[in-house]
Motif scaffolding. Structure first.
Motif, PDB file in Angstrom:
ATOM      1  N   GLY A   1       0.804  -1.216   0.000  1.00 27.46           N
ATOM      2  CA  GLY A   1       0.000   0.000   0.000  1.00 27.46           C
ATOM      3  C   GLY A   1       0.833   1.259   0.000  1.00 27.46           C
ATOM      4  O   GLY A   1       0.598   2.187  -0.793  1.00 27.46           O
ATOM      5  N   ALA A   2       1.842   1.331   0.876  1.00 28.84           N
ATOM      6  CA  ALA A   2       2.655   2.542   0.982  1.00 28.84           C
ATOM      7  C   ALA A   2       3.470   2.782  -0.286  1.00 28.84           C
ATOM      8  O   ALA A   2       3.578   3.928  -0.757  1.00 28.84           O
ATOM      9  CB  ALA A   2       3.571   2.445   2.200  1.00 28.84           C
ATOM     10  N   SER A   3       4.043   1.704  -0.845  1.00 29.36           N
ATOM     11  CA  SER A   3       4.853   1.878  -2.057  1.00 29.36           C
ATOM     12  C   SER A   3       3.984   2.302  -3.240  1.00 29.36           C
ATOM     13  O   SER A   3       4.412   3.125  -4.066  1.00 29.36           O
ATOM     14  CB  SER A   3       5.591   0.582  -2.384  1.00 29.36           C
ATOM     15  N   PHE A   4       2.739   1.789  -3.319  1.00 30.73           N
ATOM     16  CA  PHE A   4       1.844   2.218  -4.388  1.00 30.73           C
ATOM     17  C   PHE A   4       1.456   3.679  -4.216  1.00 30.73           C
ATOM     18  O   PHE A   4       1.459   4.457  -5.180  1.00 30.73           O
ATOM     19  CB  PHE A   4       0.589   1.342  -4.409  1.00 30.73           C
ATOM     20  N   MET A   5       1.151   4.089  -2.995  1.00 36.73           N
ATOM     21  CA  MET A   5       0.756   5.479  -2.753  1.00 36.73           C
ATOM     22  C   MET A   5       1.882   6.442  -3.116  1.00 36.73           C
ATOM     23  O   MET A   5       1.635   7.557  -3.573  1.00 36.73           O
ATOM     24  CB  MET A   5       0.358   5.665  -1.281  1.00 36.73           C
ATOM     25  N   SER A   6       3.116   6.023  -2.927  1.00 38.36           N
ATOM     26  CA  SER A   6       4.249   6.914  -3.215  1.00 38.36           C
ATOM     27  C   SER A   6       4.388   7.212  -4.703  1.00 38.36           C
ATOM     28  O   SER A   6       5.087   8.157  -5.080  1.00 38.36           O
ATOM     29  CB  SER A   6       5.542   6.294  -2.693  1.00 38.36           C
ATOM     30  N   THR A   7       3.704   6.429  -5.558  1.00 38.11           N
ATOM     31  CA  THR A   7       3.783   6.680  -7.004  1.00 38.11           C
ATOM     32  C   THR A   7       2.827   7.776  -7.460  1.00 38.11           C
ATOM     33  O   THR A   7       2.921   8.242  -8.604  1.00 38.11           O
ATOM     34  CB  THR A   7       3.467   5.387  -7.778  1.00 38.11           C
TER      35      THR A   7
ATOM     36  N   THR B   1       3.696  15.959  -3.725  1.00 37.22           N
ATOM     37  CA  THR B   1       3.392  14.569  -4.061  1.00 37.22           C
ATOM     38  C   THR B   1       3.022  13.797  -2.796  1.00 37.22           C
ATOM     39  O   THR B   1       3.262  14.259  -1.663  1.00 37.22           O
ATOM     40  CB  THR B   1       4.604  13.897  -4.732  1.00 37.22           C
ATOM     41  N   VAL B   2       2.462  12.611  -2.995  1.00 35.02           N
ATOM     42  CA  VAL B   2       2.134  11.758  -1.849  1.00 35.02           C
ATOM     43  C   VAL B   2       3.418  11.299  -1.159  1.00 35.02           C
ATOM     44  O   VAL B   2       3.454  11.129   0.065  1.00 35.02           O
ATOM     45  CB  VAL B   2       1.289  10.549  -2.301  1.00 35.02           C
ATOM     46  N   SER B   3       4.480  11.130  -1.924  1.00 30.64           N
ATOM     47  CA  SER B   3       5.765  10.774  -1.328  1.00 30.64           C
ATOM     48  C   SER B   3       6.242  11.873  -0.373  1.00 30.64           C
ATOM     49  O   SER B   3       6.786  11.582   0.708  1.00 30.64           O
ATOM     50  CB  SER B   3       6.812  10.547  -2.429  1.00 30.64           C
ATOM     51  N   ASP B   4       6.022  13.129  -0.742  1.00 30.85           N
ATOM     52  CA  ASP B   4       6.363  14.241   0.161  1.00 30.85           C
ATOM     53  C   ASP B   4       5.576  14.138   1.462  1.00 30.85           C
ATOM     54  O   ASP B   4       6.117  14.373   2.553  1.00 30.85           O
ATOM     55  CB  ASP B   4       6.060  15.588  -0.511  1.00 30.85           C
ATOM     56  N   LEU B   5       4.302  13.791   1.337  1.00 29.25           N
ATOM     57  CA  LEU B   5       3.443  13.677   2.518  1.00 29.25           C
ATOM     58  C   LEU B   5       3.882  12.508   3.393  1.00 29.25           C
ATOM     59  O   LEU B   5       3.784  12.574   4.631  1.00 29.25           O
ATOM     60  CB  LEU B   5       1.978  13.513   2.080  1.00 29.25           C
ATOM     61  N   GLN B   6       4.371  11.440   2.792  1.00 25.27           N
ATOM     62  CA  GLN B   6       4.847  10.305   3.563  1.00 25.27           C
ATOM     63  C   GLN B   6       6.081  10.667   4.389  1.00 25.27           C
ATOM     64  O   GLN B   6       6.267  10.174   5.504  1.00 25.27           O
ATOM     65  CB  GLN B   6       5.182   9.136   2.629  1.00 25.27           C
ATOM     66  N   GLN B   7       6.901  11.521   3.860  1.00 28.16           N
ATOM     67  CA  GLN B   7       8.171  11.825   4.508  1.00 28.16           C
ATOM     68  C   GLN B   7       8.064  12.885   5.609  1.00 28.16           C
ATOM     69  O   GLN B   7       8.893  12.925   6.513  1.00 28.16           O
ATOM     70  CB  GLN B   7       9.187  12.295   3.456  1.00 28.16           C
TER      71      GLN B   7
ATOM     72  N   ASN C   1      -1.839   8.852   7.658  1.00 25.90           N
ATOM     73  CA  ASN C   1      -2.311   7.484   7.415  1.00 25.90           C
ATOM     74  C   ASN C   1      -2.716   7.278   5.958  1.00 25.90           C
ATOM     75  O   ASN C   1      -2.413   6.246   5.353  1.00 25.90           O
ATOM     76  CB  ASN C   1      -3.478   7.160   8.338  1.00 25.90           C
ATOM     77  N   LEU C   2      -3.410   8.247   5.401  1.00 24.97           N
ATOM     78  CA  LEU C   2      -3.823   8.137   4.008  1.00 24.97           C
ATOM     79  C   LEU C   2      -2.621   8.047   3.074  1.00 24.97           C
ATOM     80  O   LEU C   2      -2.632   7.285   2.100  1.00 24.97           O
ATOM     81  CB  LEU C   2      -4.706   9.324   3.618  1.00 24.97           C
ATOM     82  N   SER C   3      -1.593   8.802   3.356  1.00 22.54           N
ATOM     83  CA  SER C   3      -0.406   8.770   2.501  1.00 22.54           C
ATOM     84  C   SER C   3       0.259   7.403   2.509  1.00 22.54           C
ATOM     85  O   SER C   3       0.937   7.025   1.549  1.00 22.54           O
ATOM     86  CB  SER C   3       0.582   9.841   2.943  1.00 22.54           C
ATOM     87  N   LEU C   4       0.053   6.641   3.585  1.00 17.66           N
ATOM     88  CA  LEU C   4       0.636   5.300   3.697  1.00 17.66           C
ATOM     89  C   LEU C   4      -0.327   4.214   3.244  1.00 17.66           C
ATOM     90  O   LEU C   4      -0.028   3.023   3.367  1.00 17.66           O
ATOM     91  CB  LEU C   4       1.054   5.049   5.152  1.00 17.66           C
ATOM     92  N   GLY C   5      -1.492   4.611   2.739  1.00 19.43           N
ATOM     93  CA  GLY C   5      -2.464   3.625   2.262  1.00 19.43           C
ATOM     94  C   GLY C   5      -3.304   3.013   3.348  1.00 19.43           C
ATOM     95  O   GLY C   5      -3.870   1.937   3.167  1.00 19.43           O
ATOM     96  N   GLU C   6      -3.404   3.686   4.487  1.00 17.56           N
ATOM     97  CA  GLU C   6      -4.196   3.171   5.609  1.00 17.56           C
ATOM     98  C   GLU C   6      -5.522   3.912   5.694  1.00 17.56           C
ATOM     99  O   GLU C   6      -5.559   5.146   5.683  1.00 17.56           O
ATOM    100  CB  GLU C   6      -3.415   3.333   6.923  1.00 17.56           C
ATOM    101  N   ASP C   7      -6.593   3.140   5.788  1.00 20.64           N
ATOM    102  CA  ASP C   7      -7.937   3.728   5.795  1.00 20.64           C
ATOM    103  C   ASP C   7      -8.881   2.748   6.462  1.00 20.64           C
ATOM    104  O   ASP C   7      -8.993   1.594   6.040  1.00 20.64           O
ATOM    105  CB  ASP C   7      -8.391   4.029   4.368  1.00 20.64           C
TER     106      ASP C   7
END
Length: 602
Positions: free
Chosen positions: A214-220, A245-251, A271-277
């Protein structure tokens, strides 16, 4: 596809428990496909659906030429001169197709949540569990997978998602075989990933994503705006902090986000940036409002506004007939153009609608021409409140919506239908005649479509009260319901007293709620009754040996003593059972408080 070397049970951002199985189904080029299903000869042609001067969508044949969503018609015809354009401003056929798809998905008896007209979430968790228990371990995945897992998750979600992919394939096949629609599907352990992974292999295909990816897909994802829960204002706030980007939000850390958002919002964004919902799939019911809008460049004449409202009303009444409920509130919306500030803003006003405007024919609410004139009068009255006609005005949109509804109750011949208080009635059910003031001894339920005592007010002439219905505070009063304290029925008028035990029970229950009064015993309007006479009357009334055969003695004995006496007197002298009709001469005279006053139709 991007792979991951870590399993879902040791991934830092993902829990080791993924119990849910969610499917997201999206209909390919929905508006265009509805037209192609209706007219199969359009399938081989480049087709665009036009609303005003914009191509809102097109089929995949047209997209080969470079046709894109919301392209101007003039630009679309330049890139594809052979483009076939159909007017899509009337949404009736699209709504019908959407409802048919929704109904087909209910076949699996799982919660289905509509998202617009062409998308649906389906929670197949329970169905998957059943198949896993009954089918052993030999499950294979159907369709594409975002990335193959390196190891199995300890919670068993990989197997469950494989089964969910099989169910998704069955759903898509049913929609094509029965309705002719091709669809794409996303399968995941939550709604967020299921929706975002769905279009990865469009059209007419499906993709499954496992939790650890989930997290790796969201980072794209190239923009935070791609996350469904993030709107334009939040996007602007994030971009102002150089989070694009979503990757920016993850970091970025949660502490940094809390400086610009509330604590809950910051955690949710992370949580959303990591694919958690953890948002649940909510079963979709009937909409809380039904509305239509008409946008245009500008309108500055009242007569033209009225014409547009009349057209919208005709289309809106079609939707009401399909819905089946009776509207009781009407809203008018205008979008005004401010010439000085070169911007537009919306304003709305609403009013109540008398249910008597609608009549029921074969279970369908309809409106006569007179009723339509009444509605137009209400619409223009609201328009006059929104617009100062003494000054120039410029509108770019008008809208109509019915915003509140009541469900019609079946069984109009029932005595319960005469016990009416207001549009919303609080029903007191299962009240036992015990001296118990605890909350568990009472069952309070508001009248609703699922209630057995839903009130039918379709023929009422009085408009519903805007106030919320009063609820009887039985616990605060701490009173015991004894025989002598049962209130007389209110607003109960029937032509003949032919009550079976079930109807008497309903009357006994519902008339307690027909108005909000104290439960004090009724005194005789004629004279005071002595204790000796009262005891004698009670003794005589409780004896029901000479009651007619259709009367339930137990129910009869539960009635107030005054009722028992008058009923017995009426049965003994049936010739006196009818009351004289009221005349102007005696209209203002006090009437005796007799049982016939309530039960005999004038």
């Amino acid at each position: 596809m991007e792979s991951s070397s870590s399993s879902c049970y040791n991934h830092s951002s993902v829990s080791s428990d993924h119990p849910k199985s969610i499917i997201h189904i999206d209909v390919d080029c929905f508006y265009a496909q509805v037209e192609m299903v209706r007219k199969p000869e359009l399938r081989s042609l480049p087709l665009g659906i036009q609303q005003k001067n914009i191509v809102v969508t097109s089929n995949y044949e047209a997209r080969k030429y470079g046709i894109k969503k919301c392209m101007l018609v003039t630009d679309a015809l330049k890139v594809c001169p052979s483009l076939k354009l159909l007017n899509g401003e009337d949404l009736h056929n699209y709504r019908t197709a959407s409802n048919n798809i929704f109904a087909a998905l209910l076949h699996w008896k799982c919660p289905v949540e509509k998202l617009g007209m062409d998308e649906n979430f389906i929670d197949v968790t329970n169905l998957v569990e059943e198949r896993v228990k009954n089918g052993g371990d030999g499950f294979s995945l159907v369709g594409h997978v975002y990335s193959e897992p390196m190891s199995e998750c300890i919670c068993g979600c990989h197997t469950r998602l494989k089964v969910a992919s099989q169910i998704a394939s069955e759903m898509r096949k049913k929609l094509f075989d029965e309705l002719g629609f091709t669809t794409c599907a996303g399968i995941a352990h939550n709604k967020l990933l299921a929706k975002l992974i769905c279009p990865l292999h469009k059209p007419n295909d499906q993709t499954t994503i496992y939790p650890e990816h989930g997290a790796s897909f969201m980072s794209t994802l190239q923009s935070v705006r791609a996350i469904p829960s993030i709107g334009s204002k939040t996007t602007e706030a994030l971009i102002s902090q150089k989070i694009v980007t979503v990757s920016d939000l993850q970091q970025v850390s949660v502490d940094v986000l809390k400086k610009h958002f509330s604590s809950d919002m910051a955690v949710r964004l992370k949580n959303l940036s990591l694919g958690e919902d953890n948002t649940p799939v909510k079963q979709t019911g009937k909409p809380q409002s039904i509305g239509l809008e008409d946008s245009f460049k500008t309108v500055s004449v009242k007569s033209e506004v009225e014409e547009r409202f009349a057209t919208l009303l005709q289309r809106l009444l079609v939707l009401v007939r399909e819905d089946g409920r009776i509207p009781v509130s009407l809203r008018v919306t205008l979008r005004k153009k401010d010439v000085k500030r070169l911007c537009s803003h919306r304003e709305s006003r609403q009013c109540q609608v008398s249910p008597s405007i609608f009549t029921i024919n074969n279970g369908t609410p309809t409106v006569t021409e007179v009723g339509q004139q009444k509605l137009m009068t209400s619409i223009m009255r609201l328009f006059n409140k929104l617009i100062d006609l003494s000054k120039p005005f410029h509108l770019t949109l008008v809208g109509l919506a019915f915003t509140k509804f009541q469900e019609r109750m079946t069984g109009r011949g029932s005595i319960v239908n005469y016990l009416m208080n207001d549009i919303s009635v609080q029903s007191v059910l299962n009240i036992t005649n015990d001296c118990d003031t605890s909350a568990s001894s009472m069952d309070y339920s508001a009248a609703s479509p699922s209630s057995s005592t839903t009130t039918d007010l379709s023929d009422a002439e009085v408009e519903p009260s805007p106030k919320k219905p009063k609820k009887v505070n039985w616990i605060a009063k701490k009173r015991c319901l004894s025989k002598g304290e049962v209130a007389s029925p209110s607003k109960l008028r029937v032509s003949e007293l032919r009550l079976n035990s079930r109807e008497l029970e309903k009357v006994s229950e519902l008339r307690l709620n027909s108005r909000d009064r104290s439960l004090t015993p009724r005194a005789s309007p004629a004279k005071e009754i002595s204790d000796t006479d009262t005891m004698k009357d009670v003794s005589d009334a409780g004896n029901c040996d000479d009651c007619p055969s259709y009367v339930d003695k137990e129910v009869f004995n539960a009635l107030p003593d005054e009722m028992q006496q008058e009923l017995k007197a009426m049965w003994k002298n049936p010739s006196n059972s009818e009351l004289p009709r009221s005349s102007p001469r005696n209209m203002n005279k006090a009437k005796p408080n007799t049982i016939l006053k309530y039960f005999v139709h004038k």
